[in-house]
Design a protein around this motif. Structure first.
Motif, PDB file in Angstrom:
ATOM      1  N   ALA A  82     -38.769  38.917  -7.239  1.00  0.00           N
ATOM      2  CA  ALA A  82     -40.223  38.759  -7.295  1.00  0.00           C
ATOM      3  C   ALA A  82     -40.599  37.374  -6.807  1.00  0.00           C
ATOM      4  CB  ALA A  82     -40.729  38.965  -8.712  1.00  0.00           C
ATOM      5  N   GLY A  83     -41.698  37.317  -6.063  1.00  0.00           N
ATOM      6  CA  GLY A  83     -42.315  36.065  -5.670  1.00  0.00           C
ATOM      7  C   GLY A  83     -43.677  35.968  -6.330  1.00  0.00           C
ATOM      8  N   ASP A  84     -44.536  35.140  -5.779  1.00  0.00           N
ATOM      9  CA  ASP A  84     -45.878  34.974  -6.360  1.00  0.00           C
ATOM     10  C   ASP A  84     -46.721  36.239  -6.255  1.00  0.00           C
ATOM     11  OD1 ASP A  84     -45.370  32.362  -7.080  1.00  0.00           O
ATOM     12  OD2 ASP A  84     -46.247  31.535  -5.251  1.00  0.00           O
ATOM     13  N   THR A  85     -46.613  36.958  -5.134  1.00  0.00           N
ATOM     14  CA  THR A  85     -47.514  38.087  -4.907  1.00  0.00           C
ATOM     15  C   THR A  85     -46.810  39.404  -4.585  1.00  0.00           C
ATOM     16  OG1 THR A  85     -47.729  37.512  -2.564  1.00  0.00           O
ATOM     17  CG2 THR A  85     -49.374  36.589  -4.083  1.00  0.00           C
ATOM     18  N   VAL A  86     -45.510  39.380  -4.341  1.00  0.00           N
ATOM     19  CA  VAL A  86     -44.775  40.590  -3.961  1.00  0.00           C
ATOM     20  C   VAL A  86     -43.474  40.659  -4.763  1.00  0.00           C
ATOM     21  CG1 VAL A  86     -43.640  41.826  -2.063  1.00  0.00           C
ATOM     22  CG2 VAL A  86     -45.735  40.566  -1.624  1.00  0.00           C
ATOM     23  N   ALA A  87     -43.105  41.894  -5.152  1.00  0.00           N
ATOM     24  CA  ALA A  87     -41.851  42.128  -5.864  1.00  0.00           C
ATOM     25  C   ALA A  87     -41.293  43.483  -5.436  1.00  0.00           C
ATOM     26  CB  ALA A  87     -42.082  42.100  -7.373  1.00  0.00           C
ATOM     27  N   TYR A  88     -40.006  43.680  -5.692  1.00  0.00           N
ATOM     28  CA  TYR A  88     -39.397  44.972  -5.377  1.00  0.00           C
ATOM     29  C   TYR A  88     -38.245  45.229  -6.334  1.00  0.00           C
ATOM     30  CZ  TYR A  88     -35.165  42.914  -3.501  1.00  0.00           C
ATOM     31  OH  TYR A  88     -33.977  42.235  -3.386  1.00  0.00           O
ATOM     32  N   TRP A  89     -37.859  46.481  -6.412  1.00  0.00           N
ATOM     33  CA  TRP A  89     -36.587  46.861  -7.013  1.00  0.00           C
ATOM     34  C   TRP A  89     -36.019  47.981  -6.182  1.00  0.00           C
ATOM     35  CZ3 TRP A  89     -34.677  51.405  -9.201  1.00  0.00           C
ATOM     36  CH2 TRP A  89     -35.593  52.430  -9.406  1.00  0.00           C
ATOM     37  N   THR A  90     -34.711  48.074  -6.183  1.00  0.00           N
ATOM     38  CA  THR A  90     -34.030  49.159  -5.498  1.00  0.00           C
ATOM     39  C   THR A  90     -32.875  49.619  -6.372  1.00  0.00           C
ATOM     40  OG1 THR A  90     -33.016  49.876  -3.413  1.00  0.00           O
ATOM     41  CG2 THR A  90     -32.539  47.622  -4.127  1.00  0.00           C
ATOM     42  N   GLY A  91     -32.618  50.909  -6.367  1.00  0.00           N
ATOM     43  CA  GLY A  91     -31.543  51.430  -7.197  1.00  0.00           C
ATOM     44  C   GLY A  91     -31.533  52.938  -7.233  1.00  0.00           C
ATOM     45  N   ILE A  92     -31.055  53.467  -8.351  1.00  0.00           N
ATOM     46  CA  ILE A  92     -30.889  54.908  -8.530  1.00  0.00           C
ATOM     47  C   ILE A  92     -31.756  55.363  -9.702  1.00  0.00           C
ATOM     48  CG2 ILE A  92     -29.225  56.773  -8.941  1.00  0.00           C
ATOM     49  CD1 ILE A  92     -28.619  55.035  -6.419  1.00  0.00           C
ATOM     50  N   GLN A  93     -32.494  56.433  -9.502  1.00  0.00           N
ATOM     51  CA  GLN A  93     -33.236  57.057 -10.583  1.00  0.00           C
ATOM     52  C   GLN A  93     -32.518  58.351 -10.939  1.00  0.00           C
ATOM     53  OE1 GLN A  93     -37.424  57.771  -9.936  1.00  0.00           O
ATOM     54  NE2 GLN A  93     -37.729  58.416 -12.050  1.00  0.00           N
ATOM     55  N   LYS A  94     -32.029  58.410 -12.181  1.00  0.00           N
ATOM     56  CA  LYS A  94     -31.320  59.591 -12.669  1.00  0.00           C
ATOM     57  C   LYS A  94     -32.250  60.340 -13.613  1.00  0.00           C
ATOM     58  CE  LYS A  94     -27.147  56.835 -12.666  1.00  0.00           C
ATOM     59  NZ  LYS A  94     -26.153  56.160 -13.514  1.00  0.00           N
ATOM     60  N   ALA A  95     -32.264  61.653 -13.496  1.00  0.00           N
ATOM     61  CA  ALA A  95     -33.156  62.438 -14.351  1.00  0.00           C
ATOM     62  C   ALA A  95     -32.520  63.762 -14.749  1.00  0.00           C
ATOM     63  CB  ALA A  95     -34.481  62.704 -13.635  1.00  0.00           C
ATOM     64  N   GLN A  96     -32.914  64.226 -15.911  1.00  0.00           N
ATOM     65  CA  GLN A  96     -32.709  65.599 -16.348  1.00  0.00           C
ATOM     66  C   GLN A  96     -34.128  66.142 -16.459  1.00  0.00           C
ATOM     67  OE1 GLN A  96     -29.959  67.526 -16.966  1.00  0.00           O
ATOM     68  NE2 GLN A  96     -28.744  65.856 -16.126  1.00  0.00           N
ATOM     69  N   ALA A  97     -34.572  66.804 -15.410  1.00  0.00           N
ATOM     70  CA  ALA A  97     -35.974  67.198 -15.303  1.00  0.00           C
ATOM     71  C   ALA A  97     -36.185  68.650 -15.702  1.00  0.00           C
ATOM     72  CB  ALA A  97     -36.459  66.970 -13.873  1.00  0.00           C
ATOM     73  N   ARG A  98     -37.134  68.834 -16.599  1.00  0.00           N
ATOM     74  CA  ARG A  98     -37.560  70.182 -16.962  1.00  0.00           C
ATOM     75  C   ARG A  98     -38.697  70.533 -15.996  1.00  0.00           C
ATOM     76  NH1 ARG A  98     -34.944  72.011 -21.005  1.00  0.00           N
ATOM     77  NH2 ARG A  98     -36.324  73.775 -21.317  1.00  0.00           N
ATOM     78  N   MET A  99     -38.415  71.450 -15.102  1.00  0.00           N
ATOM     79  CA  MET A  99     -39.370  71.830 -14.072  1.00  0.00           C
ATOM     80  C   MET A  99     -40.052  73.137 -14.468  1.00  0.00           C
ATOM     81  SD  MET A  99     -38.661  69.315 -12.040  1.00  0.00           S
ATOM     82  CE  MET A  99     -39.631  69.701 -10.599  1.00  0.00           C
ATOM     83  N   LYS A 100     -41.326  73.223 -14.159  1.00  0.00           N
ATOM     84  CA  LYS A 100     -42.056  74.464 -14.445  1.00  0.00           C
ATOM     85  C   LYS A 100     -41.369  75.622 -13.728  1.00  0.00           C
ATOM     86  CE  LYS A 100     -46.408  72.488 -15.693  1.00  0.00           C
ATOM     87  NZ  LYS A 100     -47.799  72.259 -15.423  1.00  0.00           N
ATOM     88  N   GLY A 101     -41.156  76.699 -14.474  1.00  0.00           N
ATOM     89  CA  GLY A 101     -40.543  77.890 -13.912  1.00  0.00           C
ATOM     90  C   GLY A 101     -39.025  77.890 -13.938  1.00  0.00           C
TER      91      GLY A 101
END
Length: 138
Positions: A82-101
């Motif tokens: 992060a700087g004064d006005t901009v920030a970022y993150w990068t990585g992996i999003q893991k999920a156990q998603a309950r999806m409709k249907g």
């Protein structure tokens, strides 16, 4: 660690809570962290590009509607800054998603890069790029 980096690290704890609500079908918390000022972009795991704050928010709301309560997610941060006005993150999003249907939760791993900028005193999501994590073929 700089003040900006510490502030963003603290914000990322909120970002985790926002992600958890989202994969349970609740887009409200995400609405508090998405950009209200242009530009904004979203590159969806399903493909395509959405541009513009209203269009991106509309897509996020639509996509959240595909999830049901009881889903879980974890943001595995590989790098962030992060700087004064901009920030970022990068990585992996893991999920156990309950999806409709779907009778059973769907396991999902996404490679994610998110970019944020300061709007007033808050970090706002201006870009998200997510795509499925696939194992390399040897």
């Amino acid at each position: 660690m700089s003040k900006q980096q510490q502030d963003f690290k603290t914000f990322m704890k909120e970002r985790q809570q926002v992600a958890a609500a989202y994969v349970s079908g609740d887009s409200g918390p995400l609405g508090r962290v998405v950009a209200q000022e242009s530009p904004a972009t979203f590159m969806s795991p399903g493909g395509g590009v959405v541009k513009g704050t209203k269009e991106v928010w509309s897509r996020y709301q639509q996509d959240a509607g595909r999830f049901e309560p009881g889903s879980t997610t974890e943001l595995e941060v590989l790098d962030m800054a992060a700087g004064d006005t901009v920030a970022y993150w990068t990585g992996i999003q893991k999920a156990q998603a309950r999806m409709k249907g779907e009778p059973e939760p769907v396991a999902n791993k996404l490679r994610v890069t998110e970019v944020f900028r300061r709007e007033g005193d808050s970090w706002k999501l201006v870009h998200r790029h997510a795509d499925p994590l696939t194992e390399p073929k040897h």
